[in-house]
Design an enzyme around this catalytic site. Structure first.
Site, PDB file in Angstrom:
ATOM      1  N   SER A   2       0.835  -1.208   0.000  1.00  0.00           N
ATOM      2  CA  SER A   2       0.000   0.000   0.000  1.00  0.00           C
ATOM      3  C   SER A   2       0.860   1.245   0.000  1.00  0.00           C
ATOM      4  CB  SER A   2      -0.863  -0.029   1.267  1.00  0.00           C
ATOM      5  OG  SER A   2      -1.432   1.225   1.512  1.00  0.00           O
TER       6      SER A   2
ATOM      7  N   TYR B  62      -2.316  -1.621  10.964  1.00  0.00           N
ATOM      8  CA  TYR B  62      -2.549  -2.113   9.602  1.00  0.00           C
ATOM      9  C   TYR B  62      -1.401  -1.700   8.683  1.00  0.00           C
ATOM     10  CZ  TYR B  62      -3.982  -1.623   4.764  1.00  0.00           C
ATOM     11  OH  TYR B  62      -3.994  -1.650   3.408  1.00  0.00           O
TER      12      TYR B  62
ATOM     13  N   LYS C  65       1.899  -3.872   6.566  1.00  0.00           N
ATOM     14  CA  LYS C  65       2.353  -3.794   5.162  1.00  0.00           C
ATOM     15  C   LYS C  65       3.863  -3.572   5.124  1.00  0.00           C
ATOM     16  CE  LYS C  65      -1.633  -4.383   3.194  1.00  0.00           C
ATOM     17  NZ  LYS C  65      -1.941  -5.667   2.568  1.00  0.00           N
TER      18      LYS C  65
HETATM   19  C1  UD1 Z   1      -7.011   4.453   4.023  1.00  0.00           C
HETATM   20  C2  UD1 Z   1      -5.728   4.078   4.704  1.00  0.00           C
HETATM   21  C3  UD1 Z   1      -4.895   3.234   3.788  1.00  0.00           C
HETATM   22  C4  UD1 Z   1      -5.664   2.026   3.331  1.00  0.00           C
HETATM   23  C5  UD1 Z   1      -6.940   2.495   2.646  1.00  0.00           C
HETATM   24  C6  UD1 Z   1      -7.803   1.336   2.211  1.00  0.00           C
HETATM   25  C7  UD1 Z   1      -5.170   5.853   6.272  1.00  0.00           C
HETATM   26  C8  UD1 Z   1      -4.255   6.987   6.562  1.00  0.00           C
HETATM   27  N1  UD1 Z   1      -4.987   5.248   5.084  1.00  0.00           N
HETATM   28  O1  UD1 Z   1      -6.685   5.311   2.948  1.00  0.00           O
HETATM   29  O2  UD1 Z   1      -3.741   2.795   4.479  1.00  0.00           O
HETATM   30  O3  UD1 Z   1      -4.880   1.281   2.441  1.00  0.00           O
HETATM   31  O4  UD1 Z   1      -7.680   3.311   3.570  1.00  0.00           O
HETATM   32  O5  UD1 Z   1      -8.487   0.760   3.253  1.00  0.00           O
HETATM   33  O6  UD1 Z   1      -6.027   5.534   7.062  1.00  0.00           O
HETATM   34  N2  UD1 Z   1     -13.052  10.742   3.667  1.00  0.00           N
HETATM   35  C9  UD1 Z   1     -14.068  11.612   4.015  1.00  0.00           C
HETATM   36  N3  UD1 Z   1     -15.228  11.091   4.512  1.00  0.00           N
HETATM   37  C10 UD1 Z   1     -15.410   9.744   4.677  1.00  0.00           C
HETATM   38  C11 UD1 Z   1     -14.369   8.868   4.316  1.00  0.00           C
HETATM   39  C12 UD1 Z   1     -13.204   9.404   3.821  1.00  0.00           C
HETATM   40  O7  UD1 Z   1     -13.931  12.836   3.881  1.00  0.00           O
HETATM   41  O8  UD1 Z   1     -16.478   9.347   5.162  1.00  0.00           O
HETATM   42  C13 UD1 Z   1     -11.796  11.282   3.083  1.00  0.00           C
HETATM   43  C14 UD1 Z   1     -10.560  11.008   3.912  1.00  0.00           C
HETATM   44  O9  UD1 Z   1     -10.331  12.024   4.826  1.00  0.00           O
HETATM   45  C15 UD1 Z   1      -9.485  10.929   2.834  1.00  0.00           C
HETATM   46  C16 UD1 Z   1     -10.229  10.438   1.582  1.00  0.00           C
HETATM   47  O10 UD1 Z   1     -11.596  10.653   1.849  1.00  0.00           O
HETATM   48  O11 UD1 Z   1      -9.023  12.217   2.566  1.00  0.00           O
HETATM   49  C17 UD1 Z   1      -9.990   8.978   1.310  1.00  0.00           C
HETATM   50  O12 UD1 Z   1     -10.266   8.223   2.481  1.00  0.00           O
HETATM   51  P1  UD1 Z   1     -10.301   6.623   2.500  1.00  0.00           P
HETATM   52  O13 UD1 Z   1     -11.172   6.136   1.398  1.00  0.00           O
HETATM   53  O14 UD1 Z   1     -10.635   6.208   3.884  1.00  0.00           O
HETATM   54  O15 UD1 Z   1      -8.821   6.204   2.132  1.00  0.00           O
HETATM   55  P2  UD1 Z   1      -7.421   6.666   2.764  1.00  0.00           P
HETATM   56  O16 UD1 Z   1      -7.601   7.328   4.059  1.00  0.00           O
HETATM   57  O17 UD1 Z   1      -6.704   7.399   1.711  1.00  0.00           O
END
Ligand code: UD1
Length: 340
Positions: free
Chosen positions: A126, A151, A155
């Site tokens: 990842s 998690y 990795k």
């Molecule tokens: C997260 C994990 C990553 C993992 C991936 C897949 C972290 C720092 N990273 O990635 O290691 O491989 O999930 O499971 O935790 N967001 C919102 N509202 C929501 C959900 C997300 O605003 O309800 C935003 C988050 O702040 C982020 C973006 O959307 O900026 C993507 O979030 P998400 O899909 O959870 O992925 P990551 O955080 O990038």
């Protein structure tokens, strides 16, 4: 026909990879404990490809059952190892579950390569290993940063375990693919992501909100140092991602590797903010999304996207699916789930 073992083959990335493998003529064997997926996925893979993969309800982290399963399936030439726990928040609450499952599973897979003479491995890593990179886009040479969750740590540790193991086991090879943010679903709407409970990831939360299952999407923070203040990620289509695994397998089959362990960034090369992603979803689907800005989520990275030039050149692979199509597929899949 070349035979490939896919651990975690009924999961989100696993199932899409199985479909692409079968479409390219590989014979697939799946080992999966169904801890976060369903056996129905096998039927749906069959509906898409017309081929049924061999399947065993097997916990890869349990060596006895895993090795027994392998002894019943001779002739495997490569392993794609997906089977692992993947919820970042849960890993903070239950670290030992993550260390036990993800690390034991990895060790068993490596021991299996030796025991059963399986030379090639693709490991699902990842972009989380880069933490918040200093320079963007992030290349494979960017420094590894301390993990932000158990998690993420599994990795990193697994990459190191693979490195140490391969350095004393000649003839065994691994390509570790560092995924950015996998999203979307198969265009047939027969397979896709099946989050348990309230989704933690952005796109499943968006599609569930659009479907009325969730009232409102919370956007976690708009005070980041980005053009619109929301965090930036590299969202990659699940079929593009699946195809990166086939490119990795081909590279090892053709002995094109530069070293026994290689790393590749698997993303699109394009960074998108949360608000841009929401806008693209609305444009692609015609559905207006109910969302509000709330505070930051602990542990979130500000911005990360991939430099994919090394993967493009060396793997001969490139992300090609337009994001609108990806988001439309995710939406069609959500609607299909709601119908069932
Ligand atoms: C997260 C994990 C990553 C993992 C991936 C897949 C972290 C720092 N990273 O990635 O290691 O491989 O999930 O499971 O935790 N967001 C919102 N509202 C929501 C959900 C997300 O605003 O309800 C935003 C988050 O702040 C982020 C973006 O959307 O900026 C993507 O979030 P998400 O899909 O959870 O992925 P990551 O955080 O990038």
């Amino acid at each position: 026909m070349k035979k490939i073992l896919v651990t975690g083959g009924t999961g989100f990335i696993g199932s899409h990879t199985v479909v692409e493998l079968q479409n390219k003529g590989y014979e697939v064997v799946i080992a999966d404990n169904l801890s976060n997926s369903s056996e129905n996925v096998i039927d749906n893979i069959f509906k898409i490809t017309g081929k049924k993969p061999a399947f065993g309800k097997v916990d890869v982290a349990e060596k006895d059952q895993f090795f027994k399963f392998l002894s019943q399936h001779s002739g495997i030439e490569s392993i794609i190892h997906f089977a692992a726990s993947k919820a970042v928040g849960e890993s903070v609450q239950q670290p030992l579950k993550y260390y036990r499952n993800n690390i034991n599973g990895m060790i068993n897979v490596l021991e299996a390569m030796k025991e059963f003479n399986i030379p090639n491995l693709v490991f699902s890593s990842s972009c989380t290993v880069y933490g918040q990179p200093e320079k963007l886009p992030v290349t494979e040479q960017s420094p590894i940063q301390p993990a932000l969750s158990p998690y993420g740590n599994t990795k990193q540790i697994n990459e190191e375990i693979i490195h140490d193991f391969l350095s004393v086991n000649q003839g065994l090879h691994c390509i570790a693919l560092r995924y950015f943010n996998p999203v979307g679903a198969h265009p047939s709407s027969l397979i896709g992501e099946l989050p348990l409970g309230v989704p933690a990831n952005l796109v499943p939360f968006i599609t569930q909100t659009a479907a009325g299952i969730r009232e409102c999407l919370s956007v976690f923070g708009n005070d980041y140092n980005t053009p619109d203040g929301t965090p930036i990620r590299d969202y990659i289509d699940i079929i593009d991602l699946a195809n990166a695994h086939i490119a990795a397998i081909n590279r090892m089959e053709e002995n094109k590797q530069k070293s026994s362990l290689e790393f590749f960034n698997i993303g699109t090369g394009r960074g998108l903010s949360v608000l841009e992603l929401i806008k693209t979803f609305e444009e692609a689907t015609g559905v207006k999304l109910n969302y509000k800005i709330v505070g930051r989520r602990a542990g979130d990275i500000e911005k990360v996207w991939a430099d994919t030039s090394y993967a493009n050149k060396e793997l001969g692979w490139k992300a090609v699916v337009p994001l609108k199509e990806t988001l439309l597929n995710a939406w069609k899949w959500q609607q299909k789930l709601a119908d069932n």
